[in-house]
Design an enzyme around this catalytic site. Structure first.
Site, PDB file in Angstrom:
ATOM      1  N   GLU A 143      -3.931  -6.414   9.861  1.00 34.45           N
ATOM      2  CA  GLU A 143      -5.283  -6.514   9.299  1.00 34.45           C
ATOM      3  C   GLU A 143      -5.571  -5.437   8.270  1.00 34.45           C
ATOM      4  O   GLU A 143      -6.338  -5.648   7.333  1.00 34.45           O
ATOM      5  CB  GLU A 143      -6.335  -6.470  10.402  1.00 34.45           C
ATOM      6  CG  GLU A 143      -6.453  -7.743  11.222  1.00 34.45           C
ATOM      7  CD  GLU A 143      -5.473  -7.792  12.386  1.00 34.45           C
ATOM      8  OE1 GLU A 143      -4.646  -6.862  12.521  1.00 34.45           O
ATOM      9  OE2 GLU A 143      -5.533  -8.774  13.161  1.00 34.45           O
ATOM     10  N   GLN A 165     -11.177  -9.584  23.784  1.00 35.08           N
ATOM     11  CA  GLN A 165     -11.398  -8.979  22.464  1.00 35.08           C
ATOM     12  C   GLN A 165     -12.870  -8.639  22.217  1.00 35.08           C
ATOM     13  O   GLN A 165     -13.367  -8.765  21.104  1.00 35.08           O
ATOM     14  CB  GLN A 165     -10.885  -9.911  21.351  1.00 35.08           C
ATOM     15  CG  GLN A 165      -9.365 -10.077  21.355  1.00 35.08           C
ATOM     16  CD  GLN A 165      -8.880 -11.158  20.402  1.00 35.08           C
ATOM     17  OE1 GLN A 165      -8.157 -12.064  20.826  1.00 35.08           O
ATOM     18  NE2 GLN A 165      -9.262 -11.095  19.155  1.00 35.08           N
TER      19      GLN A 165
END
Ligand SMILES: Cc1ncc(C[n+]2csc(CCOP(=O)(O)OP(=O)(O)O)c2C)c(N)n1
Length: 552
Positions: free
Chosen positions: A50, A113
């Protein structure tokens, strides 16, 4: 009436704002956005980490002056992109970060998450961070995010998108039209005072900073510098605003340290300059304390931050230059001053070329940089990462186009180069991109060679392999002693073998005479390429002497 998902509304609003490409890495939370991009022809460049997606969005924005968009999934996807967010924040890069988030209905359930407040984490490193909680508000808030990111001073924003908001179905709705904001022009009195100061100056200089670059003032800057005969120095983001081979271009800010004694500037027109790291803080090595500063900045917080000014002007740099040009002047003859700066520039190049000349390995880093600069086409975009590596490049870099030199900002985060190069290459497939990295910097995101190969991006990556975190090791040697080096050495790893395994053209280079042919073969290969260039660890780049002197 037909219905659309929240993800679809995000993508349609971005499309209307002119977004053509998003950088990201998949996660289930983002699935509706991925699918909508697919349906609406918005390209998604999927990276291997990311942080590279975030840096790619920065690279895209820095190469184009347009908005970059990165999307990351909830939790670890978000935490992985934080370095990019901080980098964009300190450099004022307009990036919209879209983060997936757990469904609102799952709040406080220890679900996957989740459990971290992404908006609060992002708030201190963005211009604006917001969680969208109602699907109907998506078009309005996405449009607002784009406006905030792209209006001056530009910067990053975060939109946090819970998966049930993205997945919710809602009746078709209107997407807002983008709003163009006009730039801030200076007042007449300030313009007249600036002209008076510049007319009376004997050794005036223009310093062009990030604000100058962002204002797209290249035409006006050249016209004003030419008509007034005033030399121009630039920070890294403004490099190329005035082409490096223009007779009035003096170099990057650090080169102003070569002006000594009675040859120092007396009046400085600082256009969009952010005083700090790149002007050596409050030291007077670059800008003498006696110099009168005309500081033109869009952000009033920057004016007077480290230095008193003779005149502070809150305005867009291009608008200021237009106003200065609108009052034609009788300018004094500055040709002696200009010649002096040209001579200093030439002498610096000649001295370094002479002093670093050698024919046997290891390759001197300065010579490697000279070979690099000679080997690239004039419209190449150069991304420079690493530490000593980019300081060496600063000695010789010459660019003729704004946004064509992309390197460190205030965060000084090594490891951003591969991501930035991805963004710069996708911004314009016709232009070549060279990504220069230290061996340390390369290790952070070397898997992005795979992204380059999968997406057929013919970026040339050149590793300056000194088998060390060189800037760290040299700092350690100076501060703690050469016998106390610890944790700063690297190995002579065969990075070129990694690159070949990932489908890239690859070559190991150990002799200076092989470097130019190797660069040519890399550019000609039509593939992403990686040159593992063994260079000497010992020499310290001149700019680093300047910085170390300041910190010692
Ligand atoms: C993300 C990050 N980690 C650590 C540092 C501290 N640091 C500054 S310079 C440097 C060495 C960089 O080594 P390399 O990329 O090989 O470049 P070189 O100095 O050899 O050109 C390090 C580790 C940093 N600036 N950024």
């Amino acid at each position: 009436m037909s219905t659309v998902t929240g993800g679809e509304l995000v993508v349609r609003t971005l499309g209307k704002a002119g977004v053509e490409r998003i950088f990201g890495l998949h996660g289930a939370h983002l699935e509706t956005i991925f699918q909508s991009c697919r349906s609406h022809g918005i390209a998604v460049l999927d990276t291997r980490h990311e942080v590279a997606a975030g840096h790619a969005a920065e690279g895209y924005a820095r190469a184009t002056r347009k908005l970059g968009v990165a999307m990351v999934t909830a939790g670890p996807g978000f935490t992985n992109v934080i370095t990019s967010m901080a980098n964009a924040y300190l450099d004022r890069t307009p990036v919209l970060y879209l983060s997936g988030a757990a469904a609102l209905r799952d709040a406080e359930t220890n679900t996957l998450q989740a459990g971290i407040d992404q908006v609060s984490i992002a708030r201190p490193i963005t211009k604006w961070a917001h969680q969208i909680t109602t699907v109907q508000q998506i078009p309005r808030l996405v449009a607002q995010a784009v406006r905030i990111a792209t209006s001056g001073p530009t910067g990053p924003v975060l939109l946090d998108l819970p998966s049930d908001v993205l997945g919710a179905q809602v009746e078709e709705m209107a997407i807002p039209e983008p709003i163009a904001l006009s730039p801030i022009a200076p007042g007449r009195e300030a313009v007249m005072r600036a002209l008076q100061l510049l007319r009376e100056a004997r050794r005036p200089v223009i310093m062009a900073g990030v604000g100058a670059w962002q204002s797209a003032c290249e035409r006006e800057l050249r016209e004003f510098a030419d008509s007034a005969g005033i030399p121009v120095f630039s920070d890294f983001q403004a490099h190329g605003l005035l082409p490096s081979d223009h007779p009035l271009y003096g170099g990057t800010f650090h080169k102003m340290a070569d002006l000594t004694g009675a040859e120092r500037p007396d009046v400085v027109l600082a256009l969009g300059v952010r005083f700090g790291l790149f002007t050596l803080g409050s030291s007077d090595r670059l800008v003498p304390s006696a110099a009168q500063i005309i500081h033109v900045e869009i952000d009033p917080k920057e004016i007077g931050r480290l230095r008193g000014v003779a005149l502070g002007v809150v305005a867009d740099s291009r608008e200021m230059l237009r106003a200065l040009l609108a009052s034609p002047q009788q300018w004094p003859d500055h040709s002696d001053w200009n010649n002096r700066i040209r001579t200093l520039k030439r002498t610096r190049l000649e001295t370094q070329t002479r002093e670093t000349l050698r024919s046997t390995p290891p390759i001197h880093p300065y010579q490697a940089m000279a070979a690099l600069v000679d080997s690239i086409e004039s419209n190449t975009t150069v991304v420079a990462d690493g530490a000593e590596t980019y300081h060496w490049l600063n000695e010789v870099i010459r660019q003729s186009r704004p946004g064509s030199y992309i390197t460190h900002g205030f965060l000084g985060a090594v490891g951003f180069g591969m991501g930035l190069a991805l963004g710069a290459q996708t911004a314009d497939p016709q232009r070549r991109v060279l990504c220069l990295v230290g061996d340390g910097a390369f290790g952070f995101t070397m898997a992005e060679l795979d992204t380059m190969a999968r997406h057929h991006l013919p970026i040339v990556v050149m590793i300056m392999n000194n088998r060390s975190w060189a800037a760290s090791q040299h700092f350690q040697e100076i501060v703690s002693g050469a016998e106390r080096v610890t944790g700063t050495r690297l190995s002579d790893a065969r990075y070129h073998d990694v690159a070949a395994a990932l489908g890239c053209h690859a070559q190991h280079v150990t002799r200076i005479e092989d470097l130019r042919p190797a660069l040519k073969a890399a550019f000609d290969s039509g593939k992403p390429a990686c040159l593992n260039v063994e260079v000497d660890l010992a020499p310290l780049p001149p700019e680093l002497h300047l910085l170390m002197a300041r910190h010692s």
